[in-house]
Design a protein around this motif. Structure first.
Motif, mmCIF file in Angstrom:
data_model
loop_
_atom_site.group_PDB
_atom_site.id
_atom_site.type_symbol
_atom_site.label_atom_id
_atom_site.label_comp_id
_atom_site.label_asym_id
_atom_site.label_seq_id
_atom_site.Cartn_x
_atom_site.Cartn_y
_atom_site.Cartn_z
ATOM 1 N N PRO A 1 0.817 -1.226 0.000
ATOM 2 C CA PRO A 1 0.000 0.000 0.000
ATOM 3 C C PRO A 1 0.844 1.266 0.000
ATOM 4 C CG PRO A 1 -0.961 -1.617 1.481
ATOM 5 C CD PRO A 1 0.371 -2.179 1.027
ATOM 6 N N ARG B 1 -6.417 12.383 -1.991
ATOM 7 C CA ARG B 1 -7.054 11.070 -2.141
ATOM 8 C C ARG B 1 -7.793 10.924 -3.477
ATOM 9 N NH1 ARG B 1 -8.838 7.241 1.731
ATOM 10 N NH2 ARG B 1 -7.920 8.600 3.325
ATOM 11 N N THR C 1 -6.796 8.196 -6.297
ATOM 12 C CA THR C 1 -7.673 7.082 -6.676
ATOM 13 C C THR C 1 -8.090 7.191 -8.140
ATOM 14 O OG1 THR C 1 -9.614 8.271 -5.820
ATOM 15 C CG2 THR C 1 -8.507 6.728 -4.323
ATOM 16 N N ASP D 1 -7.045 2.412 -4.377
ATOM 17 C CA ASP D 1 -8.403 2.771 -3.993
ATOM 18 C C ASP D 1 -8.349 3.365 -2.585
ATOM 19 O OD1 ASP D 1 -8.120 0.586 -2.256
ATOM 20 O OD2 ASP D 1 -9.334 -0.751 -3.498
ATOM 21 N N ASP D 2 -9.502 3.726 -2.046
ATOM 22 C CA ASP D 2 -9.522 4.359 -0.730
ATOM 23 C C ASP D 2 -8.907 3.469 0.340
ATOM 24 O OD1 ASP D 2 -10.637 6.979 -0.936
ATOM 25 O OD2 ASP D 2 -12.557 6.079 -1.427
ATOM 26 N N ALA D 3 -9.135 2.183 0.241
ATOM 27 C CA ALA D 3 -8.577 1.269 1.242
ATOM 28 C C ALA D 3 -7.055 1.264 1.180
ATOM 29 C CB ALA D 3 -9.125 -0.137 1.030
ATOM 30 N N ASP D 4 -6.502 1.333 -0.023
ATOM 31 C CA ASP D 4 -5.037 1.385 -0.163
ATOM 32 C C ASP D 4 -4.476 2.660 0.466
ATOM 33 O OD1 ASP D 4 -4.682 -1.037 -1.628
ATOM 34 O OD2 ASP D 4 -5.305 -0.014 -3.463
ATOM 35 N N ASP E 1 -5.825 4.469 2.861
ATOM 36 C CA ASP E 1 -5.938 4.339 4.313
ATOM 37 C C ASP E 1 -4.850 3.435 4.872
ATOM 38 O OD1 ASP E 1 -8.139 6.005 4.453
ATOM 39 O OD2 ASP E 1 -9.585 4.359 4.309
ATOM 40 N N ALA E 2 -4.572 2.326 4.172
ATOM 41 C CA ALA E 2 -3.543 1.392 4.637
ATOM 42 C C ALA E 2 -2.163 2.044 4.603
ATOM 43 C CB ALA E 2 -3.557 0.127 3.785
#
Length: 272
Positions: A160, A225, A229, A235-238, A240-241
């Motif tokens: 990530p 962000r 993206t 993506d958003d999860a990446d 955040d990670a």
């Protein structure tokens, strides 16, 4: 006469609007990561009493204020497209000009030091601007340019964090034209405009939980962000990670760094 105040929507304003809450804090975290290196280099190059200085893209004015305070220069003209953070922190000897440094006809004076950090990498006319900034030097004056350099993201193992770095550079290039692939050419570009005693160095601040550079990147990725993206690389999860990783004890990545190059205008009547 100076050009009129800049219009919004170009360069970083589209991704990092200055009126967004906390933007001055994000800029200050970057300053905490790099100012000591910058000020040490300016001191080594002779910046001190009597010097008249130009700070381009001055941000919150941290370098300008340290030039006046620690190094004791005579005056600093701090130029930025939006000067709200500079105007909020006035001090004697600091002059503030809100304008676009790439505007035709800008001629703010002659300087012993011209400094620009994390500015030219965002501007499409960077090579012409380097020549213009060099022309603002008095004989014997020094031009100091710093920008981002990324030594690892293309070779780093997929994670990530590495995906976030790649998506950031790609997203910024797609939206505002940021390009850091050319920054290793700085020494050749400074030679090319006739400066002497050209040299360069690279500083990569360490990433560890709570460090200024980690907090800078966390704030940068959160603000960028949508831009990141949109590349399809994360993506958003990446995102955040990647932000969580910056604050983890196991963080073992290498941050993008800063390349600084400098050169001196030869004394009158002398070549390089």
């Amino acid at each position: 006469m100076y050009p009129s105040a800049p219009t919004p929507g170009q360069y970083g304003e589209t991704v990092f609007p200055p009126d967004q809450a906390g933007e001055d804090e994000r800029i200050d975290f970057g300053a905490l990561a790099y100012d000591d290196i910058t000020v040490a280099r300016l001191r080594e190059l002779g910046a001190g009493p009597g010097w008249n200085c130009l700070d381009v893209g001055a941000g919150t004015g941290s370098v300008a204020r340290r030039l006046l305070g620690e190094l004791g220069v005579a005056r600093v003209l701090a130029v930025d497209r939006d000067v709200r953070f500079l105007a909020a922190r006035p001090r004697p000897g600091l002059d503030v000009l809100e304008t676009d440094i790439s505007a035709p006809g800008l001629a703010p004076g002659r300087f012993d030091l011209v400094h620009a950090r994390f500015v030219l990498m965002h501007l499409p006319t960077r090579e012409q601007l380097i020549a213009r900034l060099g022309e603002l030097l008095v004989p014997g004056g020094v031009l100091v340019l710093s920008d981002a350099i990324d030594l690892t993201s293309e070779a780093a193992p997929a994670s990530p964090y590495s995906r976030a770095v790649r998506a950031m550079w790609q997203g910024l290039r797609d939206t505002i034209g940021t390009d850091v692939t050319w920054t290793p050419r700085y020494p050749q570009l400074l030679h090319g405009i006739g400066l002497a005693s050209v040299a360069a160095e690279i500083h990569v601040p360490p990433l560890f939980p709570g460090s200024p550079i980690s907090r800078f990147w966390a704030g940068t990725w959160d603000r960028a962000r949508a831009t990141m993206t949109a590349t399809g690389l994360v993506d958003d999860a990446d995102v955040d990670a990647a932000i969580r990783y910056l604050d983890s004890p196991g963080c073992a990545a290498l941050s993008p760094g800063m390349i600084t190059a400098w050169g001196r205008r030869p004394p009158a009547g002398r070549g390089t």
